[in-house]
Design a protein around this motif. Structure first.
Motif: not given
Length: 186
Positions: A72-74, A76-80, A154-155
């Motif tokens: 939600l913060a955009g 993607q790398t940290k999300t992964t 995406s967000v």
């Protein structure tokens, strides 16, 4: 408008499925309580591996939550990264569940055969049924991970991610219920 309708439909379907699963486990744990009154009931202590797996599943919920915040913060790398952590913790949970089954066997608690008893059979059936749901959660988690890596979320558009997250938190909460149930009732 079509996206909102789709989101509402999929979330309702997920909630209905989770309510059905909850009813199934409520029935199984109710049958366990009723069966405790049998003369041949054998009490047991939960294997230490189940304590470890409980910690792992709680940490996996936390890591999935962090992954969603990063999405939600955009980021993607940290999300992964956090989704990979969640997957590792989920697989570790499964590993320790099987260690727990081995500890039960070492303690002489079998699910079938001459050496089996009603209490241990219930424990195997209930935890085994939960493991099936964890496997479904792991498949959903892998799907979310792949879709995140390929940039599908995406967000503004993350329905599949949200559904996977809801289901993962559900199976985590379900295990916590089962663990507490067996710890205090078992």
């Amino acid at each position: 408008m079509e996206q909102k309708k789709k989101e509402k439909t999929f979330k309702q379907m997920l909630w209905i499925s989770m309510i059905s699963m909850t009813m199934m486990f409520a029935g199984l744990t109710s049958a366990y309580v009723v069966s405790k009154g049998r003369e041949d009931w054998v009490s047991f202590v939960l294997p230490s591996a189940f304590f470890i797996s409980t910690i792992l599943i709680i940490l996996s919920s936390l890591s999935f939550y962090i992954a969603k915040r990063n999405l939600l913060a955009g980021e993607q790398t940290k999300t992964t990264l956090w989704l990979v952590v969640t997957l590792i913790l989920g697989l570790s949970f499964v590993f320790y569940q099987f260690n727990g089954f081995n500890q039960l066997i070492e303690a002489g608690l079998y699910t079938t055969g001459k050496q089996s008893n009603v209490a241990s059979s219930f424990l195997y059936v209930i935890t085994g049924a939960h493991l099936l749901h964890i496997f479904a959660g792991i498949i959903a988690l892998i799907t979310v991970l792949v879709r995140n890596i390929t940039g599908k979320y995406s967000v503004a558009s993350h329905l599949g991610f949200s559904l996977g997250s809801i289901f993962w938190h559900f199976v985590d909460a379900l295990w916590i219920y089962l663990f507490v149930f067996f710890y205090f009732i078992g």
